[in-house]
Design a protein around this motif. Structure first.
Motif, short mmCIF file in Angstrom:
data_model
loop_
_atom_site.label_atom_id
_atom_site.label_comp_id
_atom_site.label_asym_id
_atom_site.label_seq_id
_atom_site.Cartn_x
_atom_site.Cartn_y
_atom_site.Cartn_z
N ALA A 86 12.28 10.80 -14.20
CA ALA A 86 11.12 11.21 -14.99
C ALA A 86 10.00 10.18 -14.90
O ALA A 86 8.82 10.54 -14.74
N LEU B 30 8.95 15.52 -19.93
CA LEU B 30 8.68 16.19 -18.66
C LEU B 30 8.36 17.67 -18.86
O LEU B 30 7.42 18.21 -18.25
N ALA B 31 9.13 18.33 -19.70
CA ALA B 31 8.90 19.75 -19.94
C ALA B 31 7.53 19.99 -20.57
O ALA B 31 6.81 20.94 -20.19
N GLU B 32 7.17 19.14 -21.52
CA GLU B 32 5.86 19.29 -22.17
C GLU B 32 4.72 19.10 -21.16
O GLU B 32 3.73 19.84 -21.17
N VAL C 86 13.55 14.21 -21.06
CA VAL C 86 13.48 15.61 -20.60
C VAL C 86 12.39 16.37 -21.36
O VAL C 86 11.63 17.15 -20.77
N ALA D 38 4.87 19.62 -17.89
CA ALA D 38 4.86 20.75 -16.96
C ALA D 38 4.14 21.95 -17.54
O ALA D 38 3.36 22.62 -16.84
N ALA E 240 17.25 17.50 -16.84
CA ALA E 240 18.08 18.17 -17.85
C ALA E 240 19.53 18.31 -17.38
O ALA E 240 20.46 18.14 -18.18
N ALA F 75 3.14 13.46 -23.26
CA ALA F 75 4.23 13.38 -22.29
C ALA F 75 4.56 11.92 -21.96
O ALA F 75 5.73 11.54 -21.88
N THR G 168 11.91 18.48 -14.38
CA THR G 168 12.50 18.78 -15.69
C THR G 168 13.89 19.37 -15.55
O THR G 168 14.83 18.97 -16.25
#
Length: 492
Positions: free
Chosen positions: A304, A369-371, A366, A373, A477, A386, A473
């Motif tokens: 990440a 990263l998702a936020e 995680v 993306a 995960a 992020a 992500t």
């Protein structure tokens, strides 16, 4: 150190009778007593973190001044990681056999020389060669910093404090590197940012030489070196990390060849370690819950950090048109978290324990990263969020993952364990860079640093950012989920 019965392994081979005993001083009972050694070991970790963060913010400038293509820019960042990740396990095994301090001093000398060579760089491929030499030096030194700190003390509380101190110094470099680097680029050439490696190496050399006694023969692992296993392990990592870069270079048989060779090398390495009389790495050690969970969490955090840092640096400067100084200031939320987070690590460990604290930190990585993306394209506040989430997770995982791996291994495998941790981190970092670089090369094209993007190029850039961030992500995960499953085995 007390090792639970379920974590014990066969003791190392007896020391030959001819080996002369070495008188070692009693272990320090406070950090103050070991301050010289800790300065040297912290400088080693500072190099690794500062070097990577400074390079990231300088990439657009380097690309323009050296007329580097997208693939060449990826190699500038990946060459170091590929060599570092490929050689760490072999050097870790050598250090456990021939002396951790001796190998570190040799690596620091090479590090200083390679740092000075940056001043002579005039082409992208010369810079790539220097970065590869720095990777060799880092493979000889970085695993030893945590292993020597772990062995310096006998009390786990002091070990946590020492590890936290060393990681804090390194994370300061990671945090302030982009800010200082971006501001320095306004008045200095980019080469000056990488020349700082030389004085850091000299400082580390002085601290380690003066503060750490030579290894006692009784503390070394006496099994012969598995040269074939070392060669196969190095080939596996190098080929696996080179393949994505070749994919980005264009269609052809080269990626299929290197990918297939990586699989064969990995199979050969596994077979060799299962059948060799003295394997380089006892694969049973990787099955230990503490070791497996620590490596998984470390890999997720490194993946990440590397991927997000690369994407944000390019987004702020190439997509949004920020100057290097503005982009450096844009990383300040990350700086604040990394610097202030150290005060919360020990209380968090005391309240939650190593296992739950590691899981919580990895989950924050995680989430960050998702936020990014999904929302990072909407504006800087989402990018800042992020950076904060990933920094929070990294602050915890950076300490706990390494401690868990070392706690789960025999005493005479500590450098190998530290090398395993750093190999997992470096392979994950290189994988993150490969995912982002390959996405950009395939979806945007070779002219990433060219000025005046068309609307279509901008759309392709946004698409590449989304694909890369989602891929990072998903992979992070998966690693965190695996680490959590192994952690449950520890609790059981």
């Amino acid at each position: 150190m007390f090792v639970p019965a379920e974590l014990r392994t066969t003791p190392p081979a007896a020391i030959p009778a001819a080996a002369s005993p070495v008188t070692t001083p009693p272990p320090p009972t406070s950090l103050r007593q070991a301050w010289v050694a800790l300065v040297g070991l912290s400088a080693v970790f500072l190099f690794e973190m500062l070097d990577n963060s400074v390079l990231t913010v300088a990439l657009p400038t380097i690309g323009r001044e050296l007329s580097a293509t997208t693939t060449e820019l990826q190699w500038v960042t990946s060459a170091y990681a590929v060599v570092f990740g490929g050689l760490m396990l072999a050097f870790g095994a050598l250090a456990d056999r021939f002396g951790r301090r001796r190998l570190m001093l040799t690596g620091l000398t090479l590090l200083a020389a390679a740092g000075l060579a940056t001043a002579l760089v005039t082409t992208a491929w010369q810079l790539i060669a220097v970065r590869a030499a720095l990777g060799v030096a880092a493979a000889m030194t970085t695993p030893g910093s945590m292993a020597l700190a772990f062995r310096l003390f006998r009390d786990d509380a002091l070990r946590v404090r020492a590890t936290t101190l060393i990681s804090t110094v390194g994370l300061i470099g990671l945090a302030v590197g982009p800010t200082l680097g971006g501001l320095a680029l306004t008045v200095l050439p980019w080469q000056a940012l990488l020349l700082v490696n030389a004085p850091i190496a000299v400082l580390a050399l002085i601290g380690v030489r003066a503060g750490i006694a030579p290894d006692s023969p009784a503390e070394l692992h006496r099994a012969p070196v598995d040269v074939v296993g070392a060669a196969l392990g190095t080939a596996t990592v190098v080929l696996a990390l080179v393949t994505p870069t070749l994919v980005a270079s264009g269609p052809g048989w080269a990626p299929w060849g290197t990918g297939g060779a990586a699989v064969l090398a990995a199979l050969g390495f596994a077979h060799r370690q299962r059948t060799a009389a003295h394997p380089l790495l006892d694969l049973a050690l990787l099955a230990r819950p503490l070791v497996a969970s620590g490596l998984a969490y470390k890999a997720a955090a490194a993946l990440a950090t590397a991927g997000l840092g690369y994407l944000v640096a390019l987004q702020l400067q190439l997509d949004w048109g920020w100057s290097p100084a503005q982009a450096a200031l844009g990383t300040l939320p990350q700086v604040v978290v990394l610097l202030a987070g150290g005060a919360f690590v020990r209380p968090l460990l005391s309240r939650l324990g190593f296992d739950r604290a590691a899981w919580l930190g990895a989950a924050a990585v995680v989430a960050g990263l998702a936020e990014y993306a999904l929302l990072g394209h909407l504006g800087y506040p989402w990018v800042a969020l992020a950076l904060v989430l990933v920094a929070l997770g990294l602050r915890v995982v950076g300490v706990v993952a390494a401690m868990n791996v070392l706690r789960g291994l025999p005493e005479n495998r500590t450098t190998t364990g530290a090398a395993l941790t750093d190999t997992a981190g470096e392979v994950a970092s290189a994988t993150g860079l490969a995912i982002t670089g390959t996405s950009l090369a395939l979806l945007f094209g070779p002219d990433l640093t060219a000025p005046g993007w068309t609307p279509l190029q901008t759309a392709h850039f946004h698409q590449a950012i989304l694909v890369a961030a989602l891929a990072l992500t998903a992979l992070a995960a998966a690693l965190v989920t695996w680490g959590a499953r192994r952690s449950r085995a520890v609790r059981a």
